[in-house]
Design an enzyme around this catalytic site. Structure first.
Site, PDB file in Angstrom:
ATOM      1  N   GLU A 137       0.838  -1.216   0.000  1.00  9.06           N
ATOM      2  CA  GLU A 137       0.000   0.000   0.000  1.00  9.06           C
ATOM      3  C   GLU A 137       0.868   1.260   0.000  1.00  9.06           C
ATOM      4  OE1 GLU A 137      -2.941  -0.298  -0.800  1.00  9.06           O
ATOM      5  OE2 GLU A 137      -3.437  -2.339  -0.226  1.00  9.06           O
ATOM      6  N   HIS A 146       0.261  -2.079  -9.908  1.00  5.78           N
ATOM      7  CA  HIS A 146       0.455  -3.512  -9.671  1.00  5.78           C
ATOM      8  C   HIS A 146       1.469  -4.099 -10.635  1.00  5.78           C
ATOM      9  CE1 HIS A 146      -3.574  -3.676  -7.421  1.00  5.78           C
ATOM     10  NE2 HIS A 146      -2.563  -3.553  -6.593  1.00  5.78           N
TER      11      HIS A 146
END
Lengths: 186, 450
Positions: A137, A146
C-alpha cells in the site's frame, strides 16, 4: 534547534485497537525499504463512523479520508494500521487501500490472521503478511501500480495464499521506480 | 505485434462505484474512462472506442441492457461485462444471452473481479489481433502491392481476379523480376484459401535430392542426417496454396513425383510408407519457354498440360513503360521512409532516365536501383547522378546483338560499376550470387587489373 518536520518520513497511525507488537515490527522494518524514518503517530480510536451495519465491515475509504486530515506535510506518508475488517462498496473486502501517488494508505490485519481461516494463530506469519501489505500500500502512495511479477510485493493479492507467495520486497523494476519517485519527495 | 495498454469504459450512475473501479483498474495499469449514464457513454463512443466495457444494469434513463444493444450495434465484437446486484442476476443472464461476455455481482469478490476482467481482456486482445490480421489479409487481397495502370497490367489483374476464386492450377510466365511471386500471392489472397498458408518453394535454387526432401518431407533416418521426422512443403501448404517458382528447372524425376501428387493428392514422405492426403492449390511460375523444353524432352508433356490449365503472362517492364514513374515513386516512398531520408521526388532528368532505360532485370532491378539512389542521395530529390546507370553514356543495345551478348555486356557493366562487389551486383541484377557466379563463369568475365 527544533527537529525539521518536513523531511520525508512515514507515520504509522493505529486505527482502533491494534496489537502493539505489530506496530513495533512495522516501525522497525519499514525504514529499511523506504530509506526514511518511521514513527508512531497519535491513534485514531473512534472508527464507528466508518462502520456499515449492512456489511458489518468498516469502509476503508472513509478511514483513509480521516487519515488524510492528519497529514500536514507533503513529504509525509501516513499508514493507518487496523485490525477491523475493511471493505469498499464494490468489493467484498480489501486487505488495504491507498491513494495512488497520494499521502495516505491503510492496511488491515483482520484477514491476514490464521484464526480468520479457522487455523491456529501464527504471529510470525501475521507480521510477515502485514509487512508485505504495508509495503504494497505504501508502494501505491509512491506511484507504483500492480506488478506482473508474482514474487514482487506490488503483485495484486486477493487471498492470503497470494500474499504468502509474494516476497517482502520490490522486484528490481519496482524498486527502481520507487527510488526515483522517492527522490522527487525531497 | 506490440501490445498496447487495454482501455476500459466503466458506465455506472453511482459515483462511488465509478471511482472505486477506476482506482482498481488504474492500479492494474489499464487506461480507464468513466461515464455516469448510457447517454454519456454513447456520446463518448462517437469519439473513441474501448477494448472492454463494464456496464451497470440498473441506471436511470437508459439501462445496461439497452446500452449493451446500442454498443453492439456500433461495435458488434465489443467485449462487455455486466455489473449487477444480487436481485437482478436474471437480468445479467439475459444480458449474456444478448452477447455480454460475463457478469459480476455487486459487491465483487476481488478474486472474481480479477479473474473475469483478466479473461475478458484476453478475449478483447484476441479479437483485436484477429481483426488486425484480417484487415491485413483483406488489404493484401486488393492487389495492394501490385502497382501498374498500363493496359497489360490491368489485363493481368483481371486474369488474377478471374482465376483466384476457382481452385484451378495457374502457370505464371514472365522474365525474372517481373513480379511472378507477387501475382501468386495475389491469387492466394483473393482465393477462398486466403486464411490458410501460402508456401513458396524456389525449385531452381535447390539440388534434386534437397528439393525432394523439401517437397515431400522425410521420416527419421530416411537418409544420413535425417535425425528427425520433417514435414514437407506439400503438407505445409495443406488447405492453402503451394507456389512452385522456377518450375522449369526441376529434374525429370521430380516432374514424375509432382505429377503423381497432382493426380492422387497424396504424398509419401521420403523414407516413409504411409500415404498422407494433401489439399492444396498449385500455382507455378517459370521464366523459361516450357514448350521448347517439352520439345527437347527436358520437360514432361503431361505435366506441362497439367500445369498450363490457366496461364498468366507477365509483361516485362520495358513493355509497360507508363508504369515506371508509378513504380519509381512507390519505391522511393518506401525506401525514403525505411532509411528515414527526406527525399520527396525525382529530378525531371532522373525520371527521364528511368523511363528510357531498358530494365533487363525488370521491376526488381528498378526496385534495387531506387534503393541505391535513396541510399546515395544527399538532397531532397533523386538526381541523375544518384542512379546506378547512365542511359546516355552507357552502351546502347546494338541491333543484331544476341540476347546472350547483351546479358554479358550488362552483367560486366554492373560488375564494373560496383567494383566487382558480387553481392551488390547480384542484388542490382535481381539474381542470387550463385547464379551470378555461374554467369561470370559462362561468359568468361574477368576483372581487369586497375
Amino acid at each position: 534547534m527544533t527537529e525539521p518536520t518536513d523531511l520525508p518520513r512515514i507515520i504509522l497511525v493505529p486505527v482502533g485497537s491494534v496489537n502493539p507488537r505489530l506496530l513495533e515490527f512495522l516501525i522497525l522494518t519499514l525504514p529499511d525499504t523506504f530509506k526514511m524514518p518511521c514513527t508512531l503517530g497519535p491513534p485514531l480510536l473512534d472508527v464507528s463512523q466508518a462502520y456499515s451495519l449492512v456489511r458489518q465491515q468498516y469502509y476503508s475509504t472513509e478511514l483513509l479520508a480521516r487519515l488524510l486530515t492528519l497529514n500536514q506535510h507533503a513529504t509525509t506518508k501516513i499508514l493507518g494500521v487496523t485490525e477491523v475488517d475493511l471493505f469498499i462498496p464494490i468489493l467484498t473486502f480489501v486487505f488495504g487501500e491507498a491513494q495512488l501517488n497520494g499521502p495516505a494508505a491503510i492496511i488491515s490485519a483482520h484477514r491476514l490472521r490464521q484464526s480468520f481461516y479457522g487455523l491456529p494463530e501464527d504471529e510470525a506469519l501475521l507480521l510477515e503478511r502485514c509487512q508485505k501489505e504495508a509495503l504494497h500500500e505504501l508502494g501505491h502512495t509512491f506511484g507504483l501500480v500492480h506488478c506482473q511479477s508474482f514474487e514482487c510485493v506490488m503483485h495484486r493479492s486477493h487471498s492470503v495464499e497470494q500474499v504468502d507467495l509474494k516476497r517482502n520486497s520490490f522486484c528490481p523494476m519496482c524498486a527502481q521506480t520507487l527510488a526515483h519517485n522517492r527522490l522527487t519527495l525531497r | 505485434m506490440t501490445k498496447r495498454p487495454i482501455s476500459i469504459l466503466i458506465v455506472d450512475d453511482e459515483p462511488i462505484v465509478r471511482e472505486s473501479l477506476q482506482n482498481w483498474f488504474r492500479e492494474e495499469n489499464y487506461l480507464v474512462d468513466v461515464a455516469a449514464s448510457g447517454k454519456e457513454a454513447l456520446d463518448k463512443l462517437t469519439r473513441q472506442t474501448w477494448d472492454l466495457f463494464l456496464l451497470d444494469i440498473k441506471m436511470p434513463g437508459m439501462d445496461g441492457l439497452e446500452l449493451q444493444r446500442k454498443i453492439k450495434q456500433i461495435h458488434p465484437s465489443a467485449t462487455i461485462i455486466i455489473m449487477t446486484a444480487y436481485a437482478s442476476v436474471e437480468t445479467a443472464v439475459e444480458a449474456m444471452k444478448q452477447g455480454a461476455y460475463d457478469y459480476l455481482v455487486k459487491p465483487f469478490d476481488p478474486d472474481d473481479l480479477e479473474r473475469i476482467v483478466h479473461k475478458a481482456v484476453e478475449h478483447a486482445q484476441l479479437l483485436s489481433e484477429n481483426r488486425q490480421l484480417r484487415d491485413k489479409i483483406e488489404e493484401m487481397s486488393r492487389f495492394h502491392q501490385i502497382i501498374g495502370q498500363s493496359a497489360s497490367m490491368r489485363r493481368v489483374l483481371e486474369q488474377v481476379s478471374l482465376v483466384a476464386a476457382s481452385d484451378t492450377t495457374v502457370l505464371i510466365r514472365g522474365e525474372s523480376g517481373t513480379g511472378k511471386e507477387l501475382i501468386a500471392r495475389a491469387i492466394h489472397a483473393n482465393s477462398a484459401r486466403r486464411y490458410m498458408p501460402i508456401v513458396i518453394v524456389n525449385c531452381g535454387a535447390l539440388a534434386e535430392g534437397v528439393l525432394e526432401s523439401e517437397l515431400f518431407g522425410h521420416e527419421k533416418g530416411a537418409f544420413t542426417g535425417a535425425q528427425y521426422r520433417r514435414k514437407g512443403k506439400f503438407e505445409m501448404a495443406d488447405g492453402g496454396t503451394l507456389f512452385l517458382d522456377e518450375i522449369g528447372d526441376i529434374s525429370l524425376k521430380t516432374q514424375v513425383d509432382l505429377l503423381r501428387v497432382l493426380e492422387d493428392k497424396t504424398i509419401y514422405r521420403v523414407g516413409g510408407n504411409t500415404p498422407i492426403p494433401v489439399d492444396f492449390r498449385l500455382v507455378a511460375a517459370t521464366n523459361k519457354n516450357l514448350e521448347a523444353l517439352v520439345a527437347e524432352q527436358k520437360f514432361r508433356e503431361d505435366l506441362y498440360y497439367r500445369l498450363n490449365v490457366f496461364s498468366i503472362a507477365l509483361p516485362p517492364l520495358r513493355e509497360r513503360r507508363e508504369d515506371i514513374p508509378l513504380l519509381a515513386e512507390h519505391f522511393l516512398r518506401q525506401f525514403a521512409q525505411n532509411m528515414n531520408k527526406p527525399i520527396h521526388g525525382f529530378a525531371t532528368d532522373a525520371m527521364h532516365m528511368l523511363c528510357q532505360y531498358d530494365w533487363p532485370g525488370n521491376v526488381r532491378e528498378l526496385q534495387n536501383a531506387i534503393e541505391r539512389a535513396v541510399l546515395v542521395c544527399k538532397g531532397s530529390t533523386i538526381e541523375p547522378s544518384d542512379l546506378p546507370f547512365q542511359v546516355n553514356n552507357g552502351p546502347s543495345p546494338v541491333p543484331g546483338q544476341s540476347l546472350a551478348d547483351m546479358e554479358r555486356h550488362h552483367i560486366l557493366r554492373v560488375l564494373q560499376q560496383t567494383g566487382w562487389n558480387i553481392s551488390q551486383s547480384a542484388r542490382l541484377l535481381g539474381i542470387d550470387r550463385v547464379t551470378l557466379y555461374n554467369k561470370i563463369k559462362r561468359y568468361h568475365l574477368r576483372r581487369e587489373p586497375t
